[in-house]
Scaffold this motif. Structure first.
Motif, PDB file in Angstrom:
ATOM      1  N   ALA A 172      44.900  24.236  38.457  1.00  0.00           N
ATOM      2  CA  ALA A 172      43.976  24.066  39.586  1.00  0.00           C
ATOM      3  C   ALA A 172      42.872  25.115  39.570  1.00  0.00           C
ATOM      4  O   ALA A 172      43.066  26.246  39.125  1.00  0.00           O
TER       5      ALA A 172
ATOM      6  N   LYS B 159      40.416  19.545  49.747  1.00  0.00           N
ATOM      7  CA  LYS B 159      41.232  20.621  49.170  1.00  0.00           C
ATOM      8  C   LYS B 159      42.636  20.154  48.807  1.00  0.00           C
ATOM      9  O   LYS B 159      43.514  20.977  48.551  1.00  0.00           O
TER      10      LYS B 159
ATOM     11  N   ASP C 251      55.831  22.322  57.654  1.00  0.00           N
ATOM     12  CA  ASP C 251      54.387  22.279  57.395  1.00  0.00           C
ATOM     13  C   ASP C 251      53.905  20.985  56.756  1.00  0.00           C
ATOM     14  O   ASP C 251      52.704  20.812  56.549  1.00  0.00           O
TER      15      ASP C 251
ATOM     16  N   SER D  35      53.678  33.063  47.125  1.00  0.00           N
ATOM     17  CA  SER D  35      53.691  34.400  46.544  1.00  0.00           C
ATOM     18  C   SER D  35      53.684  34.280  45.028  1.00  0.00           C
ATOM     19  O   SER D  35      54.435  33.495  44.452  1.00  0.00           O
TER      20      SER D  35
ATOM     21  N   SER E 103      40.136  26.737  42.267  1.00  0.00           N
ATOM     22  CA  SER E 103      39.918  26.750  43.719  1.00  0.00           C
ATOM     23  C   SER E 103      38.466  26.776  44.133  1.00  0.00           C
ATOM     24  O   SER E 103      38.137  26.493  45.282  1.00  0.00           O
TER      25      SER E 103
ATOM     26  N   GLN F  63      44.239  29.386  49.372  1.00  0.00           N
ATOM     27  CA  GLN F  63      43.788  28.102  49.922  1.00  0.00           C
ATOM     28  C   GLN F  63      44.976  27.250  50.377  1.00  0.00           C
ATOM     29  O   GLN F  63      44.785  26.210  50.993  1.00  0.00           O
ATOM     30  N   ASN F  64      46.158  27.646  50.020  1.00  0.00           N
ATOM     31  CA  ASN F  64      47.347  26.838  50.290  1.00  0.00           C
ATOM     32  C   ASN F  64      47.975  27.259  51.615  1.00  0.00           C
ATOM     33  O   ASN F  64      48.371  28.424  51.773  1.00  0.00           O
ATOM     34  N   PRO F  65      48.054  26.340  52.569  1.00  0.00           N
ATOM     35  CA  PRO F  65      48.628  26.700  53.878  1.00  0.00           C
ATOM     36  C   PRO F  65      50.056  27.241  53.772  1.00  0.00           C
ATOM     37  O   PRO F  65      50.521  27.915  54.691  1.00  0.00           O
ATOM     38  N   LEU F  66      50.735  26.972  52.670  1.00  0.00           N
ATOM     39  CA  LEU F  66      52.095  27.502  52.499  1.00  0.00           C
ATOM     40  C   LEU F  66      52.081  28.964  52.067  1.00  0.00           C
ATOM     41  O   LEU F  66      53.134  29.608  52.037  1.00  0.00           O
TER      42      LEU F  66
ATOM     43  N   GLY G  97      43.612  18.901  46.168  1.00  0.00           N
ATOM     44  CA  GLY G  97      43.917  19.234  44.775  1.00  0.00           C
ATOM     45  C   GLY G  97      44.282  20.691  44.567  1.00  0.00           C
ATOM     46  O   GLY G  97      44.608  21.095  43.451  1.00  0.00           O
ATOM     47  N   LEU G  98      44.213  21.502  45.623  1.00  0.00           N
ATOM     48  CA  LEU G  98      44.567  22.915  45.485  1.00  0.00           C
ATOM     49  C   LEU G  98      46.019  23.188  45.861  1.00  0.00           C
ATOM     50  O   LEU G  98      46.481  24.321  45.768  1.00  0.00           O
ATOM     51  N   LEU G  99      46.720  22.144  46.270  1.00  0.00           N
ATOM     52  CA  LEU G  99      48.125  22.316  46.669  1.00  0.00           C
ATOM     53  C   LEU G  99      49.021  22.269  45.438  1.00  0.00           C
ATOM     54  O   LEU G  99      49.739  21.285  45.204  1.00  0.00           O
ATOM     55  N   THR G 100      49.000  23.336  44.674  1.00  0.00           N
ATOM     56  CA  THR G 100      49.882  23.370  43.491  1.00  0.00           C
ATOM     57  C   THR G 100      51.332  23.509  43.925  1.00  0.00           C
ATOM     58  O   THR G 100      52.239  23.190  43.172  1.00  0.00           O
TER      59      THR G 100
ATOM     60  N   LEU H 185      43.367  30.938  44.657  1.00  0.00           N
ATOM     61  CA  LEU H 185      43.984  29.611  44.708  1.00  0.00           C
ATOM     62  C   LEU H 185      45.113  29.585  45.741  1.00  0.00           C
ATOM     63  O   LEU H 185      45.169  28.697  46.599  1.00  0.00           O
ATOM     64  N   PHE H 186      45.994  30.544  45.658  1.00  0.00           N
ATOM     65  CA  PHE H 186      47.145  30.545  46.564  1.00  0.00           C
ATOM     66  C   PHE H 186      46.703  30.757  48.015  1.00  0.00           C
ATOM     67  O   PHE H 186      47.347  30.294  48.953  1.00  0.00           O
TER      68      PHE H 186
ATOM     69  N   HIS I 162      45.358  19.267  56.810  1.00  0.00           N
ATOM     70  CA  HIS I 162      44.730  19.969  55.692  1.00  0.00           C
ATOM     71  C   HIS I 162      43.405  19.294  55.342  1.00  0.00           C
ATOM     72  O   HIS I 162      43.267  18.077  55.447  1.00  0.00           O
TER      73      HIS I 162
ATOM     74  N   ASP J  66      50.037  25.113  38.939  1.00  0.00           N
ATOM     75  CA  ASP J  66      49.399  26.390  39.297  1.00  0.00           C
ATOM     76  C   ASP J  66      48.351  26.772  38.259  1.00  0.00           C
ATOM     77  O   ASP J  66      47.293  27.314  38.595  1.00  0.00           O
TER      78      ASP J  66
ATOM     79  N   PHE K 170      51.266  18.846  58.518  1.00  0.00           N
ATOM     80  CA  PHE K 170      49.914  19.386  58.365  1.00  0.00           C
ATOM     81  C   PHE K 170      49.349  19.054  56.981  1.00  0.00           C
ATOM     82  O   PHE K 170      48.193  18.661  56.839  1.00  0.00           O
ATOM     83  N   LEU K 171      50.182  19.166  55.973  1.00  0.00           N
ATOM     84  CA  LEU K 171      49.690  18.960  54.602  1.00  0.00           C
ATOM     85  C   LEU K 171      49.443  17.499  54.253  1.00  0.00           C
ATOM     86  O   LEU K 171      48.536  17.180  53.500  1.00  0.00           O
TER      87      LEU K 171
END
Lengths: 429, 429, 429, 429
Positions: free
Chosen positions: D45, C103, C83, D171, D47, D165-168, C105-108, D162-163, C99, D42, C86-87
């Motif tokens: 951030a 957004k 992935d 959990s 969202s 929004q993350n393409p990954l 900054g939302l990839l924690t 928040l999670f 991506h 985590d 994409f990111l």
């Protein structure tokens, strides 16, 4: 100075077909009369998305009769123009696609003249139908009457907003003679009412909007209601006390709106040459400090009430009081076209419950228990707006006299200011 | 079918005062003629912030003469109305505060009739001044002529935009007889030009806008220029090849604009009953596939050029070619009021350099080396806009014939589409 | 106090494979070094859409090598994570979906630790490839070096912006000893240059970005260039003279931006306890009045030049001067990480052409004549941005020393302020 | 599978100081436990503007005790950091200025570690105060408990957003064993209730929020309430019947929101590989068709009810039913952290009144008659939000078990979807 409302049932009970036809023409003619004196340009411009052009009001009210009364009986061939349903449908999804609301002011064609022809055309169709007698349509025709009258008020409200955007500050109508206006308001007095069961809302055969019913019983607590509306002079105290800049008086959304839009006084007020003036349908005029404050939002009304240690009335409280009093006041037919000081010899009686300004209540516009929208497209008339808006009561100086009644529920978003809206205080006892 | 421009110096050299006055009235009268047939409402509405109402064009051009020529000589008492400078100043900060641009369409007063009276009033003042002879004002009067003509073009451009928002698709003028329009365009041919020094820009006593000078020498590389503009038929190939949806042809900002605004064809095109049509000043008309494509943004022009493997010309390349050719073409006076197929018997000669469509160039609108804005408020005329806009050349079917010239630099933001703008391809050789 | 740039060709000519691999690790290691000391949170946050998180810079630069060098040779199996393309793709449409930029900054997740693992993984792949020798990839690897260095600068620029949003005003690095900073700048002097032909842009085998060529001859007019950049102290004069509130100094778009965003000083300045301070990578610091003004937009630079009666240089003028002078200055490796007063014993020599602040020029970022983007996705590197942006020259105090050169064209939108950008005046002679 | 709530009075009656202190630490420790396992990134951030970072929740709840309990007793010297009141005040205007809400996610400093130190510091202060015994502060301490628990729920709600929004699709917690979850829901049944007087709202000495009182009598009409919430499977029927695209089911504002934001399913749903899945605190999971639908707005809930010919319950109807039933359900302590199918052996008894999903009611959040906000800054807790929001009842799968009660009024704007909100149908009988 204020008129007593004639019998509303004139237009609502269709026992006499000739009178009914006469009523139709009287109401339609009043709309034309309000538009008289406006130029094609005045009638075309749209000052904001919330407002509509005079021409649009003239055409839309005609379309309402054409769409919901004439076409179902006479067939689509009776329509004046194939595209007018697209142009002049307001919000009836069930009828079909429609012109974008914020672009109403770009319809320089059809001209005002053509729109007046459209009105005549529809009047011809309706004369034919009403003369033939179609009692099954009475509900829709009555709705058309009420609808036409709502747009009479909106026409005036929207013209004021348009003219207020013009640095030349044009006048819609010459002022009535000053002598007719009282120079001061009755002193503030708190009228006390006991609690208990009260039947809120309309029942019976007369026409009302669907949202005024079903009648239902509610429990009220004892309360006091001010004998008159808050005046401009009182409002000025709120302003000079920093009311617009003190968050603790305000609802959170309200203070945010006041900040974002830079509210520092009622809409249309301006301070020039050491005097507070305001735009009116008679052009710029000094603020009459004894008259009810007008052109304020619900948020401002609520903040004022909080500032002074009172609250806004519930619509049930307002209706309980209004049911007992004659339906008279400074309504459209008085010709003032602006709020005037509310007088009353007997301080134990409320003044100005009807007319002058719509009074913001503390009640959100929600359905009464058991409410069902009307069948068909006209079911969209009120029901789909029962969210996010606040109820106003009592009519204003631009409301037709035979349009208002104690059960009448007007509603607007809490941040809107261009309506003729003010407030009357209430408190717990 | 297209006219040869008469001698521009008629209006620019003030050796003959009577002719000068005549020129004044000819230009002013042409503006009036363009507004004839528009209703008060048509003349009042503003379809977007970029466009202005006809009434505003009529008044603003008059204000220009009043403000910059009449009032300095005759004093402020000569002004028609104390508030008109506030209402009709466009963007001259040095003159003072002004009405909000996006609210021009809310000025239903003054009426069209009053604005025409204003025009007459100013014409009276100007007649007096021009008759008296004030050679020291010639520069400003000449600027006023050119300014008036720019607004003639904008008036037409803006009326088209307004009428295109109206679902009734009104027509501004009846179409000229179809027989006058050529049915096909000259075949595409690449005209080759050598490199070397070229003097770009205007020098000499004739009037031009300040931004057309100073003349200065630049080095050109050999290049080829298409003998005519890109046609609607060619544009349709770009569309059907997915041109609007393929980012690699586009500048990054351009593709973002195309996506955000949903561009899929030139502005005003619509596909109905299996035919591409477009709004014109003659109402809705089938797209003429042989005519130059029009109402496209710089971004679209650039993407088309990239798609086909060419590029847009530099303004210096365009001017180099245009200097050698007669100033003729489908300009406003031809009466077509829309682009027509560009014909040319000699394929080695360019067709349509002037008229039909403004041609987007690859050149940002920046000052020529040594540029100095004029003194006083009119120094704001062009200089403060020398950022972010792209140069267009050659005039269009709505440009007055004696307004355009080879050195003329028009400029618009790269995403604007409501101008009569198209493109002519260039390439390196 | 400032360092002389070592031989850039070290990294650009791949004659020595071992040195090449060493160069790779040196550049990559420098990125890691810049990120050291930042927390996972610091490395994740994104302060505005224009800026990117440190973690994103770390990952994106690795993705660049993975995507354009490693995967084409080693196959997709070599990728660290399915992935990540994409990111961490920035804007390469040819590579595929990505991506949403705002957004980032939302990839924690992935964490900073995982991103550093990703870097190691890619370094392993690249070591293998560079050791094997793939001369056909040298252009892409060189581009990867330059790309990595651009992001080193952006990483610092973006961290400053992030920390400046924090009321605690954190410091990224401790200040270098104060003694190393000169206390005053050389006096302002105008250096004069003759006109004539000048060959602008890069030619030759060394690596440059595609937009630096083709080299081509232009004609310059005689001009004068200031011997140093405008200082904070001089800028304060502009401020106290009302420069930010006087529209006549400004481009129209510039004044609109200044009003809309409330500009009253350079970005990051604040007035507290009667002192002007500014956010720096060393936290809040007093403004050094002798140092070059920094964090201003093109619009502000242009307004200042207009206010003082000068202008910004063309990029060709700047390059003509810079070609003659050694590539030295206050660049990233000096460790100052902020502009310092520009000194020069010989007032006839320019000071600070390289380093301290990027210098806004009057030149829009457009393609040089004959420009062709590189083949493949990397053709999107510069070409699609050649619209609406202005050229800056010379590098700044956060630019890697072996990254800058006289032909280097940086470019940003004219309203951007978070870059280390200032100005140097020019004028006609 | 679901837990019975322990005695709420444990924390509300302060007769036993030791137990009170224990309660304090239990609640505070639970917040820490929820944050465990989240990284610094985590926890930092944000969202969207409606959500807050975990770190902010951790700090703000501590600030609440510091500001309203500790500092008034111990003085300002007891504060952990001079700037934290600015950073971590949420919306108390009476306390002073505060950091911009949408920028909470940019506070990478203080670190998570420092924020945990802040928590310990405040816990130390509070231990001292609670041990000393300050009965006059019990109301504020109880409010602090309830406040802390509200933020526990928000912490989980915001982390999910928040999670998501993350393409990954990370959990937050591992799923509980599948076997614990019932596989189907009880069949839908309408439970009937008679009309008459009902005392709505809280009275008595136990802690509740101010907005839960005063208790007051209302008149109810007979009504039926569904025995369980609407399930995902039922919602899918609404979707496949075109529910999201049929304006007649919707409030006007609701349909506008659905169109503007592109709603086509509940928030977090996505269709991939022919299966509807959804983001949960256990990462992406297949939608459980038997579980209550969740993450829908009031507008969607209302449209669904309209589509199926029912309505939403009034909050008074809901409370009337809930008063009679044990306070048990799938609350936070069950560990599911997502709604599960609602089961009930006795179809005449309601299932899931508490837990699983907050249930949207038809009641706007307005003050109960006689409502007075608390004195001081905490009077801003609820009162200023009594406009434009709708009441939700019953708690959700992320609500602490000892936080919810029958009189509890939650409230959100009608377009918000990120809460664990669903619906239970009602109808007139």
């Amino acid at each position: 100075m204020s008129d007593t409302r004639t019998d509303a049932s004139t237009f609502n009970i269709a026992s006499d077909r000739a009178a009914y036809l006469e009523a139709y023409h009287a109401i339609r003619g009043q709309t034309d009369a309000l538009a008289a004196g406006l130029s094609d340009a005045d009638a075309t411009a749209q000052s904001m998305a919330d407002a509509s052009p005079t021409k649009w009001h003239l055409a839309h009210t005609s379309w309402f009769f054409e769409e919901f009364v004439a076409a179902p009986i006479l067939g689509d061939d009776c329509r004046f123009h194939a595209d007018f349903s697209f142009l002049f449908n307001s919000y009836y999804d069930a009828v079909g696609a429609r012109h974008s609301r914020p672009k109403r002011g770009l319809l320089t064609r059809p001209s005002l003249e053509t729109v007046l022809d459209y009105r005549s055309h529809v009047d011809g169709l309706m004369s034919e139908i009403l003369a033939a007698g179609h009692p099954e349509l009475d509900d829709l025709v009555n709705l058309g009457f009420a609808h036409e009258q709502q747009h009479q008020e909106l026409l005036l409200t929207d013209i004021l907003h348009l003219f207020a955007q013009n640095p030349l500050r044009p006048s819609y109508r010459a002022s009535p003679p000053q002598g007719e206006t009282p120079s001061k308001a009755v002193a503030l007095n708190w009228l006390q009412y006991g609690g208990g069961e009260f039947t809120l809302g309309h029942s019976g055969p007369d026409f009302t909007f669907d949202c005024e019913g079903p009648a239902h019983t509610v429990l009220l607590r004892p309360f006091a209601l001010a004998n008159r509306a808050v005046t401009n002079g009182e409002w000025l105290n709120f302003m000079t006390d920093g009311g617009y800049r003190t968050p603790r008086h305000w609802l959170s959304n309200g203070f945010a709106a006041a900040q974002a839009e830079g509210w520092e006084s009622p809409l249309y007020w301006f301070y020039e040459d050491h005097v507070w003036s305001t735009m009116t349908l008679h052009g710029a005029q000094p603020v009459n400090m004894a008259a009810p404050v007008c052109h304020i939002s619900f948020y401002e009304a609520d903040a004022y009430a909080s500032w002074i240690g009172a609250r806004l009335p519930l619509e049930s409280e307002w209706e309980r009081v209004a049911r007992r009093h004659p339906l008279q006041g400074n309504l459209q037919s008085s010709g003032h076209l602006r709020p005037i000081p509310q007088t009353q010899n007997d301080m134990a009686q409320p003044a100005g419950l009807f007319g002058d300004v719509w009074e913001w209540t503390a009640s959100p516009f929600v359905p009464y228990p058991g409410f069902k929208p009307a069948n068909g497209a006209v079911g969209e008339y009120n029901g789909k707006f029962m969210n996010g808006q606040m109820v106003l009561r009592g009519g204003s100086c631009v409301t037709p006299a035979n349009h208002i009644r104690p059960t009448y529920r007007n509603f607007f978003d809490p941040d809107k200011r261009w309506q003729y809206a003010g407030l009357r205080l209430a408190k717990d006892i």
